[in-house]
Design an enzyme around this catalytic site. Structure first.
Site, PDB file in Angstrom:
ATOM      1  N   ASP A   1      -3.858 -15.663   7.682  1.00 43.61           N
ATOM      2  CA  ASP A   1      -2.469 -16.024   6.720  1.00 43.61           C
ATOM      3  C   ASP A   1      -1.779 -16.780   7.959  1.00 43.61           C
ATOM      4  O   ASP A   1      -0.820 -17.503   7.531  1.00 43.61           O
ATOM      5  CB  ASP A   1      -1.765 -14.755   6.560  1.00 43.61           C
ATOM      6  CG  ASP A   1      -2.416 -14.158   5.257  1.00 43.61           C
ATOM      7  OD1 ASP A   1      -3.207 -14.746   4.499  1.00 43.61           O
ATOM      8  OD2 ASP A   1      -1.932 -13.003   4.917  1.00 43.61           O
TER       9      ASP A   1
ATOM     10  N   ARG B   1       0.721  -1.255  -0.089  1.00 45.65           N
ATOM     11  CA  ARG B   1      -0.243   0.035  -0.022  1.00 45.65           C
ATOM     12  C   ARG B   1       1.037   1.189   0.001  1.00 45.65           C
ATOM     13  O   ARG B   1       0.375   2.252  -0.472  1.00 45.65           O
ATOM     14  CB  ARG B   1      -0.780  -0.021   1.322  1.00 45.65           C
ATOM     15  CG  ARG B   1      -2.144  -1.003   0.904  1.00 45.65           C
ATOM     16  CD  ARG B   1      -2.634  -1.322   2.310  1.00 45.65           C
ATOM     17  NE  ARG B   1      -4.008  -2.290   2.260  1.00 45.65           N
ATOM     18  CZ  ARG B   1      -4.179  -3.732   2.079  1.00 45.65           C
ATOM     19  NH1 ARG B   1      -2.738  -4.296   1.995  1.00 45.65           N
ATOM     20  NH2 ARG B   1      -5.226  -4.177   2.114  1.00 45.65           N
TER      21      ARG B   1
ATOM     22  N   SER C   1     -13.006  -9.848   3.151  1.00 45.85           N
ATOM     23  CA  SER C   1     -11.729  -9.604   2.326  1.00 45.85           C
ATOM     24  C   SER C   1     -11.374  -8.293   2.335  1.00 45.85           C
ATOM     25  O   SER C   1     -11.805  -7.446   1.588  1.00 45.85           O
ATOM     26  CB  SER C   1     -11.923 -10.363   0.862  1.00 45.85           C
ATOM     27  OG  SER C   1     -10.754  -9.966   0.274  1.00 45.85           O
TER      28      SER C   1
ATOM     29  N   LYS D   1      -6.622 -19.252  -1.185  1.00 43.66           N
ATOM     30  CA  LYS D   1      -5.279 -18.577  -1.103  1.00 43.66           C
ATOM     31  C   LYS D   1      -4.218 -18.841  -2.176  1.00 43.66           C
ATOM     32  O   LYS D   1      -4.659 -19.740  -2.848  1.00 43.66           O
ATOM     33  CB  LYS D   1      -4.861 -18.974   0.437  1.00 43.66           C
ATOM     34  CG  LYS D   1      -5.591 -18.094   1.502  1.00 43.66           C
ATOM     35  CD  LYS D   1      -5.693 -16.664   1.452  1.00 43.66           C
ATOM     36  CE  LYS D   1      -6.454 -15.929   2.253  1.00 43.66           C
ATOM     37  NZ  LYS D   1      -6.732 -14.523   2.028  1.00 43.66           N
TER      38      LYS D   1
HETATM   39  C1  S3P Z   1      -4.367  -8.997   2.462  1.00 42.66           C
HETATM   40  C2  S3P Z   1      -5.441  -9.540   2.660  1.00 42.66           C
HETATM   41  C3  S3P Z   1      -5.963 -11.029   2.906  1.00 42.66           C
HETATM   42  C4  S3P Z   1      -4.515 -11.742   3.410  1.00 42.66           C
HETATM   43  C5  S3P Z   1      -3.330 -11.300   2.320  1.00 42.66           C
HETATM   44  C6  S3P Z   1      -3.169  -9.825   2.096  1.00 42.66           C
HETATM   45  C7  S3P Z   1      -4.319  -7.600   1.936  1.00 42.66           C
HETATM   46  O1  S3P Z   1      -6.439 -11.423   1.826  1.00 42.66           O
HETATM   47  O2  S3P Z   1      -4.892 -13.101   3.345  1.00 42.66           O
HETATM   48  O3  S3P Z   1      -2.302 -12.281   2.430  1.00 42.66           O
HETATM   49  O4  S3P Z   1      -2.949  -7.225   1.991  1.00 42.66           O
HETATM   50  O5  S3P Z   1      -5.135  -7.014   1.887  1.00 42.66           O
HETATM   51  P1  S3P Z   1      -7.947 -11.463   1.432  1.00 42.66           P
HETATM   52  O6  S3P Z   1      -8.362  -9.962   1.321  1.00 42.66           O
HETATM   53  O7  S3P Z   1      -8.071 -12.168   0.180  1.00 42.66           O
HETATM   54  O8  S3P Z   1      -8.444 -12.203   2.746  1.00 42.66           O
END
Ligand code: S3P
Length: 429
Positions: free
Chosen positions: A316, A28, A168, A343
């Site tokens: 995770d 980000r 998510s 995943k």
């Molecule tokens: C993430 C969100 C999660 C996580 C991924 C990183 C992020 O995924 O599992 O490793 O940086 O927003 P999901 O949004 O698919 O749950």
């Protein structure tokens, strides 16, 4: 792909590890720096394969990014000055890069095509392309927008009110990033609270955003201004050493620089529920996210139940939590975690198959797994499935096995933790 033999002989772990930068925040920081006008400086950036995929994409969009180890400088005059890429944007193994970029590019004025590696090409994208299309996005992808490659023709977007069907943060973030560049006020309602790094960073870069319970509102057309970002250490990386310290013999590990954003600290709740000897010290820091030091010692663990709104706070970490549960007395039930199936690999299948090879008593369920412990673990030939978190779980398991563990593809670990083995070897006594 190199096979790595892990022959540790049940060591004790002692020492301190400075946890490297958070992957989600590092991605980000680059995205926000590229969207913002002015100079953004990043400290503690995670130079992992996934985050470098994000930098590579923005390089192809003509954004000026200078990387010097953990320091990054981004100079941008805003999204309207990006150049149309003459190459395909390659997002590698990174779901965050792929999904958030779709949200950003949908409202730009350029056309682009995104593709990822073999794993990304199998991961669901409709969860993002669907709401973006409702905002007016012009996207074409395989299987009606379900899979990459996806072509984006940037256009003017309109705000939406969106109730998320899945928990998510990537979907939420893709919509919020698109909303920034659209007309009207977008409202996103979450099923359960997911990591809020996007919301925090929007504020940090000068946007106004309202977050009330699980409802997030953002007015479109806001400009971001370049900022200084201090990236906290990744609690998802720390998780491997938290489990290592709790299950290895006569161990004590001090983990510094750990990001303690409460949307991410589910692993701490689980360790406490399982009876781990863990102390937490928060520290004053220059980041817009909380940071602290965690100390973990060899622990007498008991099984627990993990489900509901705890799941997004540790999604995770589930592979390594499953390993932890094999060393705990009694039953551990992990439920409501069907997201594991989409995943980097199907993590329910991968965790169950690989831990069984070491002798664990673990069974899959529709939405998680059940583990009965404690079980002594022995050596075995494990597959990573090209998934960094399965690879690191296998390496931590090897600390308590009475035989050699091999993993088939150690390179995949560089996606999130390039110095993982160096850090591990430094604390083995
Ligand atoms: C993430 C969100 C999660 C996580 C991924 C990183 C992020 O995924 O599992 O490793 O940086 O927003 P999901 O949004 O698919 O749950």
């Amino acid at each position: 792909m190199t096979v790595k033999l892990l022959n540790f002989g049940k060591p004790s772990l002692q020492g301190s590890i400075k946890i490297p930068g958070d992957k989600s925040v590092s991605h980000r920081s680059i995205m926000f720096g590229a969207i913002a006008e002015g100079t953004t400086t990043v400290e503690g950036f995670l130079q992992s394969d996934d985050c470098l995929s994000t930098i590579d994409c923005f390089g192809k969009l003509g954004v000026d990014i200078k990387v010097d180890g953990e320091h990054v400088q981004i100079d941008s005059k805003g999204i309207s000055t990006w150049k149309e890429p003459d190459e395909i944007l390659y997002t590698g193994n990174s779901g965050t890069t792929t999904r958030l970029m779709l949200g950003i590019l949908a409202g730009s004025s350029i056309s682009s095509v995104l593709i990822g590696d073999e794993s990304i090409q199998k991961r669901p994208m409709k969860r993002v392309t669907e709401p973006l299309k409702q905002m007016g996005a012009k996207l074409i992808g395989r299987a009606n927008g379900q899979y990459t490659p996806i072509a984006v023709e940037g256009t003017t977007l309109k705000a939406i009110h969106y109730k998320m069907p899945v928990a998510s943060a990537q979907v939420k973030s893709a919509i919020l990033l698109a909303a920034l560049n659209s007309q009207g006020e977008t409202v996103v309602e979450e099923l359960e609270t997911t990591r809020d790094h996007t919301e925090k960073m929007l504020k940090h870069f000068g946007a106004e955003i309202s977050v009330k319970d699980n409802v997030i509102s953002l007015q479109g057309g806001q400009k971001l201004t370049g900022a200084h970002v201090v990236v906290p250490g990744d609690i998802s990386s720390a998780a491997f050493f938290l489990v290592a310290g709790a299950i290895a013999l006569d161990s004590k590990l001090v983990l510094t620089n750990v990001g303690l954003n409460e949307t991410r600290t589910g692993i701490i709740d689980v360790l406490k529920a399982m009876g781990a000897t863990l102390t937490i010290e928060t520290q004053n820091n220059a980041s817009h996210e909380p940071i602290g030091t965690l100390t973990i010692e060899t622990s007498n663990l008991v099984g627990t139940e993990i489900g509901g709104d705890l799941i997004p706070r540790l999604i995770d970490e589930i592979p390594v939590i499953a390993l932890l549960a094999t060393q705990a007395k009694g039953k551990t039930i992990i439920k409501n975690a069907e997201e594991l199936k989409v995943k980097e690999t199907n993590r329910i299948d991968a965790v169950v198959n690989e831990l069984r090879k070491l002798g664990a008593n673990i069974n899959p369920t529709e939405d998680g797994m059940v583990i009965e412990g404690p079980t002594p673990l022995h050596g075995g030939e494990l597959s990573t499935y090209g998934d960094h978190r399965i690879g690191m779980m296998a390496a931590i398991a090897a600390l308590v096995t009475d035989g050699i563990v091999s993993i088939d593809n150690q390179e995949c670990i560089a996606v999130s933790y390039p110095n993982f083995f160096e850090h591990l070897e430094n604390v083995i006594k």
